[in-house]
Design an enzyme around this catalytic site. Structure first.
Site, PDB file in Angstrom:
ATOM      1  N   SER A  55      26.947 -13.477   0.440  1.00  0.00           N
ATOM      2  CA  SER A  55      26.800 -14.212  -0.823  1.00  0.00           C
ATOM      3  C   SER A  55      27.668 -15.462  -0.835  1.00  0.00           C
ATOM      4  CB  SER A  55      27.190 -13.316  -2.005  1.00  0.00           C
ATOM      5  OG  SER A  55      26.299 -12.237  -2.126  1.00  0.00           O
ATOM      6  N   HIS A  93      21.637 -16.312  -1.950  1.00  0.00           N
ATOM      7  CA  HIS A  93      21.009 -16.035  -0.663  1.00  0.00           C
ATOM      8  C   HIS A  93      19.722 -16.858  -0.593  1.00  0.00           C
ATOM      9  CE1 HIS A  93      23.377 -12.364   0.550  1.00  0.00           C
ATOM     10  NE2 HIS A  93      23.731 -12.501  -0.717  1.00  0.00           N
ATOM     11  N   HIS A 150      19.589  -5.994   1.096  1.00  0.00           N
ATOM     12  CA  HIS A 150      20.477  -4.940   0.619  1.00  0.00           C
ATOM     13  C   HIS A 150      19.681  -3.708   0.186  1.00  0.00           C
ATOM     14  CE1 HIS A 150      22.358  -8.859  -0.252  1.00  0.00           C
ATOM     15  NE2 HIS A 150      23.516  -8.277  -0.013  1.00  0.00           N
ATOM     16  N   TYR A 178      20.291  -2.092  -2.491  1.00  0.00           N
ATOM     17  CA  TYR A 178      20.101  -2.119  -3.943  1.00  0.00           C
ATOM     18  C   TYR A 178      18.924  -2.975  -4.382  1.00  0.00           C
ATOM     19  CZ  TYR A 178      22.811  -6.534  -3.853  1.00  0.00           C
ATOM     20  OH  TYR A 178      23.265  -7.801  -3.595  1.00  0.00           O
ATOM     21  N   GLU A 179      18.385  -3.791  -3.466  1.00  0.00           N
ATOM     22  CA  GLU A 179      17.170  -4.541  -3.770  1.00  0.00           C
ATOM     23  C   GLU A 179      15.920  -3.675  -3.645  1.00  0.00           C
ATOM     24  OE1 GLU A 179      17.243  -8.847  -2.225  1.00  0.00           O
ATOM     25  OE2 GLU A 179      18.671  -7.797  -0.918  1.00  0.00           O
ATOM     26  N   ALA A 182      30.870 -11.291   1.093  1.00  0.00           N
ATOM     27  CA  ALA A 182      31.812 -11.445  -0.013  1.00  0.00           C
ATOM     28  C   ALA A 182      32.251 -10.043  -0.418  1.00  0.00           C
ATOM     29  CB  ALA A 182      31.155 -12.154  -1.186  1.00  0.00           C
ATOM     30  N   MET A 220      28.803  -4.401  -0.577  1.00  0.00           N
ATOM     31  CA  MET A 220      27.530  -3.685  -0.690  1.00  0.00           C
ATOM     32  C   MET A 220      26.602  -3.962   0.493  1.00  0.00           C
ATOM     33  SD  MET A 220      26.918  -4.564  -4.724  1.00  0.00           S
ATOM     34  CE  MET A 220      28.296  -4.490  -5.883  1.00  0.00           C
ATOM     35  N   SER A 221      27.171  -4.269   1.649  1.00  0.00           N
ATOM     36  CA  SER A 221      26.335  -4.641   2.791  1.00  0.00           C
ATOM     37  C   SER A 221      27.082  -4.414   4.092  1.00  0.00           C
ATOM     38  CB  SER A 221      25.948  -6.127   2.683  1.00  0.00           C
ATOM     39  OG  SER A 221      27.101  -6.954   2.838  1.00  0.00           O
ATOM     40  N   ASN A 246      37.377 -11.420  -5.253  1.00  0.00           N
ATOM     41  CA  ASN A 246      37.911 -10.868  -6.506  1.00  0.00           C
ATOM     42  C   ASN A 246      38.832  -9.700  -6.196  1.00  0.00           C
ATOM     43  OD1 ASN A 246      35.071  -9.566  -5.958  1.00  0.00           O
ATOM     44  ND2 ASN A 246      36.209  -8.048  -7.160  1.00  0.00           N
ATOM     45  N   HIS A 261      29.064 -11.739 -10.595  1.00  0.00           N
ATOM     46  CA  HIS A 261      28.510 -12.355  -9.393  1.00  0.00           C
ATOM     47  C   HIS A 261      28.744 -13.859  -9.376  1.00  0.00           C
ATOM     48  CE1 HIS A 261      26.129 -12.322  -5.778  1.00  0.00           C
ATOM     49  NE2 HIS A 261      25.275 -13.195  -6.254  1.00  0.00           N
TER      50      HIS A 261
END
Length: 297
Positions: A37, A68, A90, A92-93, A120, A223-224, A247, A261
Site C-alpha cells: 500500500s 494499489h 489480499h 480480505y478482498e 505497509a 495483512m499480506s 502506524n 488507511h
C-alpha cells in the site's frame, strides 16, 4: 473437497499467463518486486517500461484496494531486468490464496530468481516508529497456522517439494546488504530488523489481539506478504522483504489514537523516495548470476 480459499491452479494455467506476457514484452525479468500500500512508486524507477493492467493479463485477479494501481510493469533498473507489481492481492478482498500468490509462480516461469516484497505495516515493537523501515527477518503466518496455506492441496512438483523449509525464507545476505546500504544512505536510524506477522484483515487489530501479538514476539503486523513468501520459497526464489511502518498499533485501552488507511498511504508518500532508493541500490548490488550478493561499493 478443497475450500474456496484453497482453490488450486494447474501448471498449464501459470504457463499460459507466462507465455502471454513473454509474447507482449521483450523484457525477461531477473527480479520481481511486489509493492504494498502506497509503495507503487517503485515501478516509476524502471526504464524502457512495458506496462499491463491486471485486467488485461490472462489469469490475473484484480486489485481493489486504494493505493494499489493494479498494473504489472516491466523495465530495466541499474542494469537488471525487473517486473514490478503495482498493487497486490489480499485474502480480505475475497481472493483465494491461490489467486493472491498466482503472480509469484508466473514470475518463476518467466525466469525470475529474486523476489522483493514490500508492505505497509503497523508497529508493535516499542522501538519502531511510523516512518521507520523494518527489514523482515522472519514471519508468523497466522492464516497458515490454521490451515489457510497457499501450498495446501496437491503439490506441483514442477515448482517445488511437498514440504518446503521456511527457516531461512528471508535471505540473510540481502538483509545484511540492505542494512549496509541504509548506513551509506545516512538513514541507518530508520532501519531495523524484525518479525512480521500476517493477519487476515481487513479490520485493524483489537487491543487484545495487539497484546497477544506483542507477547508472541511480533514486531510489525500486516495483512499480506506471508503467502507470497511461502510460494516463492517453495519455488526456490531468493526473497527480500521490508515493511514500511505506517502506524503504531494500539496496545492500551487508555490510548485514544486509532489507525486508518488514509494515514497509512500518507506515510507511504512521505517515505517513498527513501524506500525507492534503498530497493534500487539493493537491486544494483545483487549478483543475479550466482543468486548471491555483491557487497562491492
Amino acid at each position: 473437497m478443497v475450500s474456496a480459499h484453497l482453490a488450486v491452479r494447474s501448471h498449464d494455467e501459470y504457463q499460459k499467463t507466462a507465455d502471454w506476457l513473454r509474447a507482449q514484452t521483450k523484457h525477461r525479468p531477473q527480479v520481481a518486486i511486489i509493492c504494498g500500500s502506497g509503495l507503487g512508486m517503485l515501478a516509476d524507477a524502471l526504464k524502457c517500461q512495458d506496462s499491463f493492467a491486471y485486467s488485461d493479463i490472462p489469469g490475473f485477479p484484480q486489485s481493489t484496494v486504494q493505493g494499489h494501481a493494479g498494473r504489472l510493469v516491466f523495465g530495466e533498473l541499474k542494469g537488471k531486468t525487473c517486473v514490478c507489481m503495482q498493487g497486490r492481492f489480499h485474502m480480505y478482498e475475497g481472493h483465494s490464496l491461490c489467486k493472491t500468490t498466482f503472480p509469484v509462480r508466473v514470475f518463476k516461469l518467466l525466469g525470475v530468481k529474486t523476489l522483493i516484497v514490500t508492505n505497509a505495516a503497523g508497529s508493535l515493537a516499542d522501538g519502531l516508529q511510523p516512518g521507520d523501515i523494518m527489514i523482515i527477518k522472519d514471519h508468523i503466518n497466522f492464516p497458515g497456522l490454521v490451515g489457510l496455506n497457499p501450498l495446501s492441496g496437491p503439490n506441483d512438483d514442477k515448482f517445488g517439494t511437498r514440504f518446503p523449509a521456511m527457516s531461512n525464507c528471508y535471505n540473510k545476505e540481502l538483509r545484511c546488504l540492505a542494512m549496509d546500504i541504509g548506513k551509506q544512505m545516512g538513514v541507518a536510524s530508520l532501519l531495523h530488523e524484525g518479525v512480521y506477522a500476517m493477519v487476515g484483515g481487513p479490520n485493524f487489530e483489537s487491543v487484545a489481539e495487539a497484546k497477544l501479538l506483542h507477547r508472541l514476539g511480533v514486531d510489525a503486523v500486516g495483512m499480506s506478504t506471508a503467502p507470497e513468501v511461502v510460494v516463492a520459497t517453495h519455488c526456490g526464489l531468493r526473497v527480500f522483504g521490508l515493511s514500511l511502518i505506517t502506524n503504531k498499533v494500539v496496545k492500551s485501552y487508555e490510548d485514544t489514537d486509532s489507525v486508518n488507511h488514509e494515514g497509512v498511504l500518507e506515510v507511504g508518500r512521505l517515505r517513498a523516495q527513501t524506500v525507492q532508493q534503498l530497493v534500487t541500490e539493493l537491486i544494483s548490488r545483487m549478483d543475479i548470476k550466482n543468486n548471491s550478493t555483491n557487497n562491492d561499493v
